[in-house]
Design a protein around this motif. Sequence first.
Motif, PDB file in Angstrom:
ATOM      1  N   ALA A  47       1.017  -1.411  -0.015  1.00  0.00           N
ATOM      2  CA  ALA A  47      -0.136  -0.056   0.045  1.00  0.00           C
ATOM      3  C   ALA A  47       0.638   1.056   0.001  1.00  0.00           C
ATOM      4  O   ALA A  47       0.635   2.278  -0.556  1.00  0.00           O
ATOM      5  CB  ALA A  47      -1.097   0.178   1.105  1.00  0.00           C
ATOM      6  N   PRO A  50       4.061   3.057  -5.098  1.00  0.00           N
ATOM      7  CA  PRO A  50       3.254   3.996  -6.110  1.00  0.00           C
ATOM      8  C   PRO A  50       2.097   2.737  -6.849  1.00  0.00           C
ATOM      9  O   PRO A  50       2.533   1.579  -6.561  1.00  0.00           O
ATOM     10  CB  PRO A  50       4.072   4.280  -7.207  1.00  0.00           C
ATOM     11  CG  PRO A  50       5.664   4.497  -6.477  1.00  0.00           C
ATOM     12  CD  PRO A  50       5.385   3.512  -5.312  1.00  0.00           C
ATOM     13  N   ARG A  51       0.987   3.121  -7.482  1.00  0.00           N
ATOM     14  CA  ARG A  51       0.027   2.213  -7.846  1.00  0.00           C
ATOM     15  C   ARG A  51       0.427   1.192  -8.356  1.00  0.00           C
ATOM     16  O   ARG A  51       0.189   0.177  -8.146  1.00  0.00           O
ATOM     17  CB  ARG A  51      -0.911   2.931  -8.429  1.00  0.00           C
ATOM     18  CG  ARG A  51      -2.154   2.236  -8.749  1.00  0.00           C
ATOM     19  CD  ARG A  51      -3.392   3.008  -9.606  1.00  0.00           C
ATOM     20  NE  ARG A  51      -2.692   3.330 -10.910  1.00  0.00           N
ATOM     21  CZ  ARG A  51      -3.390   4.502 -11.532  1.00  0.00           C
ATOM     22  NH1 ARG A  51      -4.278   5.004 -11.154  1.00  0.00           N
ATOM     23  NH2 ARG A  51      -2.775   4.555 -12.928  1.00  0.00           N
ATOM     24  N   GLU A  52       1.377   1.270  -9.591  1.00  0.00           N
ATOM     25  CA  GLU A  52       1.761   0.211 -10.583  1.00  0.00           C
ATOM     26  C   GLU A  52       2.505  -0.628  -9.896  1.00  0.00           C
ATOM     27  O   GLU A  52       2.648  -1.750 -10.017  1.00  0.00           O
ATOM     28  CB  GLU A  52       1.874   0.993 -11.857  1.00  0.00           C
ATOM     29  CG  GLU A  52       0.836   1.505 -12.539  1.00  0.00           C
ATOM     30  CD  GLU A  52       1.080   1.629 -13.983  1.00  0.00           C
ATOM     31  OE1 GLU A  52       2.212   1.202 -14.455  1.00  0.00           O
ATOM     32  OE2 GLU A  52       0.159   2.002 -14.783  1.00  0.00           O
ATOM     33  N   GLY A  54       3.082  -1.155  -6.707  1.00  0.00           N
ATOM     34  CA  GLY A  54       2.209  -1.917  -5.782  1.00  0.00           C
ATOM     35  C   GLY A  54       1.375  -3.078  -6.415  1.00  0.00           C
ATOM     36  O   GLY A  54       1.501  -4.177  -5.831  1.00  0.00           O
ATOM     37  N   TRP A  55       0.749  -3.011  -7.518  1.00  0.00           N
ATOM     38  CA  TRP A  55       0.189  -3.854  -8.404  1.00  0.00           C
ATOM     39  C   TRP A  55       1.094  -4.946  -8.685  1.00  0.00           C
ATOM     40  O   TRP A  55       0.864  -6.171  -8.252  1.00  0.00           O
ATOM     41  CB  TRP A  55      -0.393  -3.243  -9.489  1.00  0.00           C
ATOM     42  CG  TRP A  55      -1.500  -2.502  -9.554  1.00  0.00           C
ATOM     43  CD1 TRP A  55      -2.434  -2.256  -8.554  1.00  0.00           C
ATOM     44  CD2 TRP A  55      -2.259  -1.970 -10.531  1.00  0.00           C
ATOM     45  NE1 TRP A  55      -3.533  -1.553  -8.562  1.00  0.00           N
ATOM     46  CE2 TRP A  55      -3.450  -1.133 -10.209  1.00  0.00           C
ATOM     47  CE3 TRP A  55      -2.137  -1.785 -11.952  1.00  0.00           C
ATOM     48  CZ2 TRP A  55      -4.179  -0.339 -11.019  1.00  0.00           C
ATOM     49  CZ3 TRP A  55      -2.996  -1.046 -12.712  1.00  0.00           C
ATOM     50  CH2 TRP A  55      -4.075  -0.346 -12.371  1.00  0.00           C
ATOM     51  N   ARG A 155     -14.087   0.734  -1.697  1.00  0.00           N
ATOM     52  CA  ARG A 155     -13.161   1.762  -2.723  1.00  0.00           C
ATOM     53  C   ARG A 155     -13.476   1.230  -4.016  1.00  0.00           C
ATOM     54  O   ARG A 155     -12.956   0.581  -4.878  1.00  0.00           O
ATOM     55  CB  ARG A 155     -11.595   1.163  -2.347  1.00  0.00           C
ATOM     56  CG  ARG A 155     -11.103   1.654  -1.287  1.00  0.00           C
ATOM     57  CD  ARG A 155      -9.773   0.790  -0.809  1.00  0.00           C
ATOM     58  NE  ARG A 155      -9.312   1.363   0.617  1.00  0.00           N
ATOM     59  CZ  ARG A 155      -8.425   2.082   0.825  1.00  0.00           C
ATOM     60  NH1 ARG A 155      -7.901   2.833  -0.299  1.00  0.00           N
ATOM     61  NH2 ARG A 155      -8.083   2.497   2.004  1.00  0.00           N
ATOM     62  N   GLU A 158     -11.118   2.763  -7.103  1.00  0.00           N
ATOM     63  CA  GLU A 158      -9.954   1.936  -7.334  1.00  0.00           C
ATOM     64  C   GLU A 158     -10.307   0.741  -7.960  1.00  0.00           C
ATOM     65  O   GLU A 158      -9.534   0.157  -8.685  1.00  0.00           O
ATOM     66  CB  GLU A 158      -9.325   1.861  -5.954  1.00  0.00           C
ATOM     67  CG  GLU A 158      -8.549   3.037  -5.593  1.00  0.00           C
ATOM     68  CD  GLU A 158      -7.953   2.938  -4.034  1.00  0.00           C
ATOM     69  OE1 GLU A 158      -6.989   2.277  -4.008  1.00  0.00           O
ATOM     70  OE2 GLU A 158      -8.491   3.343  -3.149  1.00  0.00           O
ATOM     71  N   ARG A 161     -10.871   0.898 -11.553  1.00  0.00           N
ATOM     72  CA  ARG A 161      -9.720   1.311 -12.449  1.00  0.00           C
ATOM     73  C   ARG A 161      -8.971  -0.023 -12.673  1.00  0.00           C
ATOM     74  O   ARG A 161      -8.517  -0.111 -13.556  1.00  0.00           O
ATOM     75  CB  ARG A 161      -8.788   2.045 -11.393  1.00  0.00           C
ATOM     76  CG  ARG A 161      -7.591   2.754 -12.267  1.00  0.00           C
ATOM     77  CD  ARG A 161      -6.588   3.773 -11.486  1.00  0.00           C
ATOM     78  NE  ARG A 161      -7.422   4.887 -10.982  1.00  0.00           N
ATOM     79  CZ  ARG A 161      -7.674   5.233  -9.825  1.00  0.00           C
ATOM     80  NH1 ARG A 161      -7.520   4.497  -8.863  1.00  0.00           N
ATOM     81  NH2 ARG A 161      -8.318   6.141  -9.541  1.00  0.00           N
ATOM     82  N   ILE A 162      -9.007  -0.867 -11.573  1.00  0.00           N
ATOM     83  CA  ILE A 162      -8.345  -2.209 -11.767  1.00  0.00           C
ATOM     84  C   ILE A 162      -8.994  -3.122 -12.730  1.00  0.00           C
ATOM     85  O   ILE A 162      -8.237  -3.457 -13.730  1.00  0.00           O
ATOM     86  CB  ILE A 162      -8.627  -2.868 -10.351  1.00  0.00           C
ATOM     87  CG1 ILE A 162      -7.327  -2.348  -9.368  1.00  0.00           C
ATOM     88  CG2 ILE A 162      -7.894  -4.419 -10.605  1.00  0.00           C
ATOM     89  CD1 ILE A 162      -7.506  -2.983  -7.858  1.00  0.00           C
ATOM     90  N   PRO A 217      -5.304  -0.895  -0.278  1.00  0.00           N
ATOM     91  CA  PRO A 217      -5.807  -0.881  -1.574  1.00  0.00           C
ATOM     92  C   PRO A 217      -6.476  -2.242  -1.874  1.00  0.00           C
ATOM     93  O   PRO A 217      -6.245  -3.176  -1.415  1.00  0.00           O
ATOM     94  CB  PRO A 217      -4.707  -0.654  -2.547  1.00  0.00           C
ATOM     95  CG  PRO A 217      -3.606  -0.061  -1.599  1.00  0.00           C
ATOM     96  CD  PRO A 217      -3.779  -0.426  -0.284  1.00  0.00           C
ATOM     97  N   SER A 220      -4.240  -4.991  -2.857  1.00  0.00           N
ATOM     98  CA  SER A 220      -3.662  -5.513  -1.792  1.00  0.00           C
ATOM     99  C   SER A 220      -4.265  -6.546  -0.747  1.00  0.00           C
ATOM    100  O   SER A 220      -3.975  -7.456  -0.391  1.00  0.00           O
ATOM    101  CB  SER A 220      -2.840  -4.325  -1.086  1.00  0.00           C
ATOM    102  OG  SER A 220      -1.976  -3.634  -1.983  1.00  0.00           O
TER     103      SER A 220
END
Length: 313
Positions: A47, A50-52, A54-55, A155, A158, A161-162, A217, A220
């Motif tokens: 978490a 950064p977003r990508e 973290g993915w 959420r 988010e 977006r995924i 997120p 996660s």
Amino acid sequence: MARRPAPFPAPAGARTLAVPAASPPRPGRGAASCLLPACAVLLAATALLPREAGWAAVLVLVIGLGVPHGALDGEVAKPFLRPRFGRAWFPVFAAPYLALTAAVLTAWRLAPEATLAGFLGLSVLHFGHEDAGPGQPVEALVRGGLPIALPALVRPDETARIFAVVTDTAMPVLPVWWTASALIWLGLAVAWLCRRRPAPGLLGELAALSLAFLVLPPLSAFGLYFVCLHAPRHMRALAADPARAPAVDGMARAVVLSLPVFGLTLLIGLLLWPTYPQAGAAGRLLALTLQLLAALTLPHLLLDRWVEGRGPA
């Protein structure tokens, strides 16, 4: 070498107590007890990335530590197929398994939103059955629906977006059917909790999972559930049930036996990698991983139902 002293004979008429032999420690149990908390910490720490990034970190853990539990499906099918087909049992098992997987992967390209709905519905059924066991339909819906419904409720942006990346479609908000289903699940969950009043251990598990989806997120939190609860629970159930998968007699043995099919799964993923149009390595890994998980969920679930319907081999 000193001789072991002989035991004293019991007096005549005295009652003797049978002392049960200590059961040997299950191989891998200590390692698992250390590995799972470490995985939970790592998944929570994603978490902070950064977003990508973290993915990518979550997906690596899901692939490396979560996917292998499904690679034991061959060991589940083997006691049923090998007596009838001999050495040809594995092609007999693998052909329909791979055909169903290919069909789901094709469906992602032709009808992504319908395939997403089917994937989420199957996931609720599969997670719920694994967590609650047979004969508990309402509890299964509550527990299986938690990792699917809560991201949509707490959420939604988010989560949209995924799955816009996974489906390769425009998804500024979640589909209405997902939000509506999540609200229905919430009402069912509240009613079940008030009526059933689950045991403290189960209540603690549900509370911890809910907290994870509230503060982490969505990917996660899902990774934490999949890697730290769902996958080890499935493998422990196999290890504890010799009638279902006789060769899986412990967690360490389960890991070893999963490696060949897990390696084949990785090879399939590598071959599919160039066919995914998502921009960026993290987005492509996200789409490939979740689509392949969906594709493997269908034969995995059908195999479980088939084995349960046939009883012990």
